[in-house]
Design a protein around this motif. Structure first.
Motif, short mmCIF file in Angstrom:
data_model
loop_
_atom_site.label_atom_id
_atom_site.label_comp_id
_atom_site.label_asym_id
_atom_site.label_seq_id
_atom_site.Cartn_x
_atom_site.Cartn_y
_atom_site.Cartn_z
N LEU A 131 0.83 -1.20 0.00
CA LEU A 131 0.00 0.00 0.00
C LEU A 131 0.87 1.26 0.00
O LEU A 131 0.57 2.25 -0.67
N GLN A 132 1.96 1.20 0.74
CA GLN A 132 2.88 2.33 0.77
C GLN A 132 3.56 2.53 -0.60
O GLN A 132 3.88 3.66 -0.99
N LEU A 133 3.75 1.40 -1.32
CA LEU A 133 4.36 1.48 -2.65
C LEU A 133 3.34 1.78 -3.73
O LEU A 133 3.69 2.01 -4.89
N GLY A 134 2.04 1.71 -3.32
CA GLY A 134 0.97 2.01 -4.27
C GLY A 134 0.64 0.86 -5.19
O GLY A 134 0.03 1.06 -6.25
N THR A 135 0.98 -0.38 -4.80
CA THR A 135 0.71 -1.54 -5.64
C THR A 135 -0.51 -2.34 -5.19
O THR A 135 -0.79 -3.41 -5.74
N THR A 136 -1.22 -1.88 -4.17
CA THR A 136 -2.44 -2.56 -3.70
C THR A 136 -3.43 -1.49 -3.23
O THR A 136 -3.11 -0.29 -3.23
N THR A 137 -4.60 -1.93 -2.83
CA THR A 137 -5.64 -0.98 -2.40
C THR A 137 -5.83 -1.04 -0.90
O THR A 137 -5.54 -2.05 -0.24
N GLU A 138 -6.34 0.05 -0.34
CA GLU A 138 -6.61 0.09 1.10
C GLU A 138 -7.75 -0.87 1.46
O GLU A 138 -7.78 -1.41 2.56
N ASP A 139 -8.67 -1.09 0.52
CA ASP A 139 -9.78 -2.01 0.77
C ASP A 139 -9.27 -3.42 1.10
O ASP A 139 -9.80 -4.09 1.98
N LYS A 140 -8.24 -3.84 0.38
CA LYS A 140 -7.69 -5.17 0.62
C LYS A 140 -7.09 -5.27 2.02
O LYS A 140 -7.26 -6.27 2.72
N THR A 141 -6.36 -4.23 2.44
CA THR A 141 -5.78 -4.27 3.79
C THR A 141 -6.86 -4.23 4.87
O THR A 141 -6.74 -4.88 5.91
N LEU A 142 -7.93 -3.46 4.61
CA LEU A 142 -9.02 -3.42 5.59
C LEU A 142 -9.72 -4.78 5.71
O LEU A 142 -10.09 -5.21 6.81
N GLN A 143 -9.89 -5.47 4.58
CA GLN A 143 -10.48 -6.81 4.63
C GLN A 143 -9.61 -7.77 5.44
O GLN A 143 -10.11 -8.58 6.22
N LEU A 144 -8.31 -7.67 5.24
CA LEU A 144 -7.40 -8.53 6.00
C LEU A 144 -7.43 -8.19 7.49
O LEU A 144 -7.35 -9.07 8.36
N GLU A 145 -7.56 -6.89 7.81
CA GLU A 145 -7.65 -6.50 9.22
C GLU A 145 -8.93 -7.03 9.86
O GLU A 145 -8.93 -7.51 11.00
N MET A 146 -10.03 -6.97 9.12
CA MET A 146 -11.28 -7.55 9.62
C MET A 146 -11.15 -9.05 9.82
O MET A 146 -11.62 -9.61 10.83
N GLN A 147 -10.50 -9.72 8.87
CA GLN A 147 -10.32 -11.17 8.99
C GLN A 147 -9.40 -11.51 10.16
O GLN A 147 -9.60 -12.53 10.84
N LEU A 148 -8.44 -10.64 10.44
CA LEU A 148 -7.55 -10.83 11.58
C LEU A 148 -8.34 -10.76 12.89
O LEU A 148 -8.14 -11.58 13.80
N ILE A 149 -9.24 -9.79 12.98
CA ILE A 149 -10.06 -9.64 14.19
C ILE A 149 -10.97 -10.86 14.38
O ILE A 149 -11.12 -11.38 15.49
N ARG A 150 -11.58 -11.31 13.27
CA ARG A 150 -12.45 -12.50 13.36
C ARG A 150 -11.67 -13.73 13.82
O ARG A 150 -12.18 -14.54 14.60
N SER A 151 -10.46 -13.88 13.33
CA SER A 151 -9.64 -15.03 13.74
C SER A 151 -9.31 -14.96 15.23
O SER A 151 -9.29 -15.98 15.92
N ARG A 152 -9.05 -13.75 15.72
CA ARG A 152 -8.79 -13.60 17.15
C ARG A 152 -10.03 -13.94 17.97
O ARG A 152 -9.94 -14.57 19.04
N GLN A 153 -11.19 -13.51 17.48
CA GLN A 153 -12.44 -13.85 18.17
C GLN A 153 -12.66 -15.37 18.20
O GLN A 153 -13.04 -15.95 19.22
N GLN A 154 -12.44 -16.01 17.04
CA GLN A 154 -12.58 -17.48 16.97
C GLN A 154 -11.62 -18.17 17.93
O GLN A 154 -11.95 -19.18 18.55
N LEU A 155 -10.42 -17.59 18.05
CA LEU A 155 -9.43 -18.18 18.95
C LEU A 155 -9.91 -18.11 20.40
O LEU A 155 -9.79 -19.10 21.15
N LEU A 156 -10.48 -16.97 20.78
CA LEU A 156 -10.97 -16.82 22.15
C LEU A 156 -12.18 -17.73 22.40
O LEU A 156 -12.27 -18.38 23.44
N GLU A 157 -13.10 -17.75 21.45
CA GLU A 157 -14.31 -18.57 21.63
C GLU A 157 -13.97 -20.06 21.69
O GLU A 157 -14.50 -20.80 22.54
N SER A 158 -13.12 -20.54 20.81
CA SER A 158 -12.76 -21.96 20.82
C SER A 158 -11.97 -22.32 22.07
O SER A 158 -12.11 -23.43 22.62
#
Length: 469
Positions: free
Chosen positions: A213-240
């Motif tokens: 993203l800093q190099l301008g070769t990807t979009t901010e939307d993609k990083t936000l999706q990965l951040e959301m997926q990271l949060i969901r994985s942490r939630q799944q880790l706590l719940e399991s």
């Protein structure tokens, strides 16, 4: 990556590095579970009850008698001319006897050898008289009556067999319950492992996308999706993790294990090479299941009730005795030259008119007997059907395990390839997420295949009441 994920999993769950197997819990439950202990006590009680039944045919020695009673009053004495004279009296009277009684179980009567002694004291004249029977034989027998022992000797051994089979079934049912809870913990721990594994991949890919993203070769939307997926994985880790701890405590409680410190549970992947034959299992079930033993017991109980109803009301009691009798002023003289003593009596009670009560009781007992037979047929059909279904399911589920393992292996390999392609920019985020989801589902499918097989395996053992060889 897998080794790192396991290390992170152990750290997050704060559990010891050594693991436990399903067999560990099965053996611990057999030793420590209160469920098995209670079933064992029921079996011991059945043995004691059967021992009490067997003692019913043993002889007994009985002591009978009356403590001397004192009597001081005036008694009416009729004179020759018809008048009544009241004569004062003061006396005591007592008796004692010993009998050796042997039940006649084949007929429902008893025979006994007895001795008796009576003492009379006239306190006004200071005289004493004794009357005694040094020895006499007595037979008491009811004719045409219902003999309960005739049926008890057939029913009581079945009760004992039923109790033993019930204890064995309780052990097998405990195994099935342990297996169910074991896989509840395993499934939660595997979800924790998947969440931990995914967390590592998502973190790495998110760092890469932020640099792009800093190099301008990807979009901010993609990083936000990965951040959301990271949060969901942490939630799944706590719940399991929470689910793992809760189910592990339940598992330890059922197994009677006081140590509830969470440990890694191994997947039971050692599938039996051969499966039980359905026809052989049916024969074993007929011998081992308490339900089949109960069928025989209930059938005999119904037949006993029918005979009891048929003999109801008709009673002929026969009592006969033969012995030696004497009376004297001294005890010693009682046993010198005693005379014959013979007694014989027959008591009758035969209803002439009972308003149809006996006929009604017989009709009820016949319907009860027919009902027992119908219930037996219905329950037998259900049991045999369940055995056949479980036997077929075991074969299908065993074959499904190898296919699920193959699918799990392919999905894992495909995800690794998809992850490399995503990191090199040759795969979209949606395609990468799809590969990750398929990887997780494939692994959960393999765990579920193992769970369904082993739960069916122990359910089959419960259905046939057959211990594992």
């Amino acid at each position: 990556m897998k080794a790192i994920a396991i290390a992170v999993l152990l750290l997050l769950l704060s559990i010891p590095s050594y693991s436990q197997t399903l067999n560990d819990f099965l053996q611990a439950a057999r030793r420590q579970s209160t469920t098995v202990m209670l079933a064992k006590k029921e079996q011991e009680l059945a043995h004691v009850r059967f021992g009490g039944f067997r003692l019913s045919g043993k002889p007994s020695v009985e002591l009978t008698g009356n403590i001397p009673g004192y009597n001081r009053d005036n008694t009416a004495v009729t004179q020759p001319d018809g008048t009544i004279l009241f004569v004062p009296r003061s006396q005591t009277y007592g008796n004692a006897g010993v009998g050796f009684v042997q039940p006649l179980l084949f007929s429902g009567g008893n025979i006994s050898v007895n001795t008796e002694l009576y003492r009379f004291d006239n306190l006004r004249t200071h005289t004493t008289r004794y009357n005694g029977t040094p020895v006499f034989l007595r037979l008491s027998q009811s004719l045409f009556n219902y003999n309960s022992y005739k049926w008890e000797k057939q029913i009581e051994p079945l009760r004992l067999q039923e109790a033993t089979a019930t204890y064995r079934l309780a052990e097998l049912q405990l195994d099935a319950d342990i297996c169910r809870l074991y896989f509840e913990v395993v499934s939660a721990q595997q979800d924790t492992w998947l969440a931990t594994n995914n967390l590592g991949y998502i973190t790495t890919n998110l760092d890469n996308e932020k640099r792009k993203l800093q190099l301008g070769t990807t979009t901010e939307d993609k990083t936000l999706q990965l951040e959301m997926q990271l949060i969901r994985s942490r939630q799944q880790l706590l719940e399991s993790g929470l689910q793992s701890r809760q189910m592990y405590r339940e598992l330890c409680t059922l197994a009677g294990n006081p140590d509830t410190s969470l440990r890694i549970l191994q997947l039971p992947e050692n599938i039996p090479a051969s499966l039980p034959d359905a026809a052989t299992s049916v024969e074993r079930a007929r011998k081992n299941l308490p339900a089949f033993i109960a069928f025989d017991r209930k059938r005999k109980e119904a037949a006993a009730k029918k005979e009891e109803a048929q003999r109801q009301g008709r009673q002929v009691d026969l009592t006969a005795s033969y012995g030696l009798n004497n009376s004297s002023e001294t005890i010693g003289a009682i046993y010198k030259n005693p005379q014959d003593q013979q007694r014989f009596s027959i008591g009758l009670r035969i209803p002439i008119l009972d308003g149809g009560r006996r006929r009604n009781a017989v009709a009820q007992s016949k319907i009860l007997e027919e009902q027992v037979l119908l219930q037996q047929k219905s329950e037998t059909d259900k049991i045999l059907l369940r055995i056949a279904v479980l036997s077929e399911d075991l074969l299908t589920l065993k074959n499904n395990i190898s296919q699920s393992l193959q699918l799990d292996t392919i999905a894992q390999k495909r995800f690794l390839i998809s992850n490399r392609l995503f990191q090199s920019g040759k795969l979209s985020l949606l395609e990468w997420q799809s590969a990750q989801t398929e990887k997780d589902n494939a692994h959960r499918g393999y765990v579920l295949a193992l769970q369904r097989f082993w739960e069916t395996w122990y359910a089959f053992r419960v259905a046939t009441n057959t211990p594992e060889n």
